[in-house]
Write a protein that holds these residues in place. Structure first.
Motif, PDB file in Angstrom:
ATOM      1  N   SER A  75       0.827  -1.206   0.080  1.00 48.60           N
ATOM      2  CA  SER A  75       0.026   0.147  -0.007  1.00 48.60           C
ATOM      3  C   SER A  75       1.082   1.132  -0.127  1.00 48.60           C
ATOM      4  CB  SER A  75      -0.878  -0.075   1.109  1.00 48.60           C
ATOM      5  OG  SER A  75      -1.785  -0.965   1.332  1.00 48.60           O
ATOM      6  N   TRP A  76       0.655   2.400  -0.855  1.00 50.27           N
ATOM      7  CA  TRP A  76       1.412   3.351  -1.023  1.00 50.27           C
ATOM      8  C   TRP A  76       0.517   4.552  -0.492  1.00 50.27           C
ATOM      9  CZ3 TRP A  76       6.606   3.379  -3.187  1.00 50.27           C
ATOM     10  CH2 TRP A  76       6.960   2.462  -3.559  1.00 50.27           C
ATOM     11  N   THR A 111      13.852   8.442  -6.210  1.00 50.56           N
ATOM     12  CA  THR A 111      14.205   6.949  -6.247  1.00 50.56           C
ATOM     13  C   THR A 111      13.012   6.068  -6.837  1.00 50.56           C
ATOM     14  OG1 THR A 111      15.449   7.490  -4.279  1.00 50.56           O
ATOM     15  CG2 THR A 111      14.754   5.160  -4.961  1.00 50.56           C
ATOM     16  N   VAL A 112      11.827   6.376  -6.749  1.00 52.09           N
ATOM     17  CA  VAL A 112      10.634   5.527  -7.034  1.00 52.09           C
ATOM     18  C   VAL A 112      10.549   5.876  -8.539  1.00 52.09           C
ATOM     19  CG1 VAL A 112       8.146   5.382  -6.913  1.00 52.09           C
ATOM     20  CG2 VAL A 112       9.369   5.767  -4.989  1.00 52.09           C
ATOM     21  N   PHE A 113      10.472   6.919  -9.159  1.00 53.25           N
ATOM     22  CA  PHE A 113      10.441   7.271 -10.522  1.00 53.25           C
ATOM     23  C   PHE A 113      11.353   6.638 -11.231  1.00 53.25           C
ATOM     24  CE2 PHE A 113       7.745  11.257  -9.345  1.00 53.25           C
ATOM     25  CZ  PHE A 113       6.608  10.300  -9.095  1.00 53.25           C
ATOM     26  N   ASP A 114      12.736   6.293 -10.824  1.00 55.14           N
ATOM     27  CA  ASP A 114      13.834   5.973 -11.432  1.00 55.14           C
ATOM     28  C   ASP A 114      13.945   4.459 -11.130  1.00 55.14           C
ATOM     29  OD1 ASP A 114      14.401   8.529 -12.431  1.00 55.14           O
ATOM     30  OD2 ASP A 114      15.829   8.928 -10.922  1.00 55.14           O
ATOM     31  N   THR A 115      13.226   3.856 -10.511  1.00 52.83           N
ATOM     32  CA  THR A 115      13.407   2.281  -9.999  1.00 52.83           C
ATOM     33  C   THR A 115      12.213   1.600 -10.760  1.00 52.83           C
ATOM     34  OG1 THR A 115      14.597   2.838  -8.119  1.00 52.83           O
ATOM     35  CG2 THR A 115      13.653   0.752  -8.416  1.00 52.83           C
ATOM     36  N   THR A 116      12.332   0.649 -11.719  1.00 48.61           N
ATOM     37  CA  THR A 116      11.156   0.358 -12.339  1.00 48.61           C
ATOM     38  C   THR A 116      10.391  -0.712 -11.465  1.00 48.61           C
ATOM     39  OG1 THR A 116      12.531   0.288 -14.336  1.00 48.61           O
ATOM     40  CG2 THR A 116      10.606  -1.392 -14.301  1.00 48.61           C
ATOM     41  N   LYS A 117      10.911  -1.210 -10.604  1.00 48.67           N
ATOM     42  CA  LYS A 117      10.135  -2.141  -9.763  1.00 48.67           C
ATOM     43  C   LYS A 117       9.351  -1.360  -8.854  1.00 48.67           C
ATOM     44  CE  LYS A 117      10.687  -6.437  -6.753  1.00 48.67           C
ATOM     45  NZ  LYS A 117      11.754  -7.144  -6.230  1.00 48.67           N
ATOM     46  N   LEU A 118       9.798  -0.616  -8.137  1.00 47.17           N
ATOM     47  CA  LEU A 118       9.086   0.318  -7.388  1.00 47.17           C
ATOM     48  C   LEU A 118       7.956   1.391  -8.142  1.00 47.17           C
ATOM     49  CD1 LEU A 118      11.838   2.071  -5.099  1.00 47.17           C
ATOM     50  CD2 LEU A 118      10.304   0.168  -4.527  1.00 47.17           C
ATOM     51  N   LEU A 119       8.150   1.561  -9.209  1.00 45.80           N
ATOM     52  CA  LEU A 119       7.325   2.500 -10.289  1.00 45.80           C
ATOM     53  C   LEU A 119       6.123   1.520 -10.482  1.00 45.80           C
ATOM     54  CD1 LEU A 119       6.664   5.284 -11.225  1.00 45.80           C
ATOM     55  CD2 LEU A 119       7.830   4.595 -13.227  1.00 45.80           C
ATOM     56  N   GLN A 120       6.268   0.282 -10.923  1.00 41.15           N
ATOM     57  CA  GLN A 120       5.425  -0.758 -11.080  1.00 41.15           C
ATOM     58  C   GLN A 120       4.502  -0.875 -10.232  1.00 41.15           C
ATOM     59  OE1 GLN A 120       7.421  -3.860 -12.886  1.00 41.15           O
ATOM     60  NE2 GLN A 120       7.625  -2.966 -15.083  1.00 41.15           N
ATOM     61  N   ASP A 121       5.099  -1.201  -9.054  1.00 41.16           N
ATOM     62  CA  ASP A 121       4.194  -1.482  -7.667  1.00 41.16           C
ATOM     63  C   ASP A 121       3.275  -0.270  -7.388  1.00 41.16           C
ATOM     64  OD1 ASP A 121       3.507  -2.997  -5.553  1.00 41.16           O
ATOM     65  OD2 ASP A 121       5.177  -2.279  -4.230  1.00 41.16           O
ATOM     66  N   LEU A 122       4.128   0.798  -7.504  1.00 42.09           N
ATOM     67  CA  LEU A 122       3.051   2.249  -7.264  1.00 42.09           C
ATOM     68  C   LEU A 122       2.111   2.251  -8.038  1.00 42.09           C
ATOM     69  CD1 LEU A 122       2.520   4.918  -5.700  1.00 42.09           C
ATOM     70  CD2 LEU A 122       4.569   5.819  -7.193  1.00 42.09           C
ATOM     71  N   SER A 123       2.170   2.000  -9.284  1.00 41.44           N
ATOM     72  CA  SER A 123       1.276   2.334 -10.457  1.00 41.44           C
ATOM     73  C   SER A 123       0.334   1.101 -10.298  1.00 41.44           C
ATOM     74  CB  SER A 123       2.005   2.239 -11.838  1.00 41.44           C
ATOM     75  OG  SER A 123       3.073   3.106 -11.850  1.00 41.44           O
TER      76      SER A 123
END
Length: 230
Positions: A75-76, A111-123
């Protein structure tokens, strides 16, 4: 004789608490300008914690750990309008009757926008949230994102931590009611929420000091009289 009424009143104010707490401590990053590019932080429609809104009560979905989700579901949230360089902590509190493992992490926006895994999880979380909640129930960022602001993303991962013979519960554990609290540190050394507790302990210590002195003087008088009578 004053001691007993004070003790009784203190016990009367005591309230039992059956809950669990997990927390993370961090220092607010420097302010940055996010601009007007789309998609923007406003479009994520995440819950916001800020100095103007220090707590959020919500339902957090949970699953049992799997190979894909070793820490459960994510959860974000957004920690907005922070003071750069100030120390904060975020706590999550939940009832002990719902055994759950929580993992809290904070990330800078870059960091979130530059890290694919984090960005996918957030999206994925943002998209699912928008599909479930009406837009009127989703609170966005206050003010314009073009202004410089200190912001962090908060990711909370939640995994069910119990066993039952109820197959339905094992396949689909119920969501957990939680309180998520943002707590600024005073002078970067002391959580603001603990100030009333510190004041209470200080008053109790001072009162105990004078009460023990009074009791000791009375005891000395009693012993002195006892010696003379003997």
């Amino acid at each position: 004789m004053l001691f007993l009424p004070v003790l009784f009143f203190t016990c009367f104010l005591a309230v039992p608490a059956i809950a669990n707490v997990e927390k993370t401590i961090f220092t607010a990053p420097d302010s940055i300008n996010f601009g007007d590019a789309r998609p923007n932080l406003i479009d994520l429609h995440l819950d916001i914690l800020s100095p103007e809104r220090l707590s959020v009560r919500t339902l957090v979905p949970v699953i049992f750990p799997t190979e894909k989700h070793t820490r459960g579901l994510s959860s974000w949230y957004i920690l907005d309008n922070l003071r750069p360089g100030q120390r904060y902590e975020v706590r999550i509190c939940w009832a002990a009757t719902q055994p759950t493992d929580f993992f809290l992490d904070t990330f800078e926006a870059t960091t979130v926008f530059d890290t694919t895994k984090l960005l996918q999880d957030l999206s994925a979380y943002a998209e699912e949230r928008q599909n479930i909640l009406p837009l009127d129930d989703i609170e966005g960022l206050g003010g314009s994102t073009t202004a410089n602001r200190s912001i962090l993303f908060l990711r909370i991962q939640s995994a069910a931590s119990f066993y039952t013979t109820d197959k339905a519960l094992m396949q689909d554990p119920p969501p957990v009611y939680v309180d998520i609290i943002l707590d600024p540190y005073l002078w970067n050394i002391f959580p603001q929420s603990l100030l009333p507790t510190a004041a209470y302990i200080l008053i109790l210590a001072v009162a105990s000091w004078f009460l023990s002195g009074f009791a000791w003087s009375k005891l000395q008088v009693f012993v002195h009289k006892k010696q003379h009578s003997d």
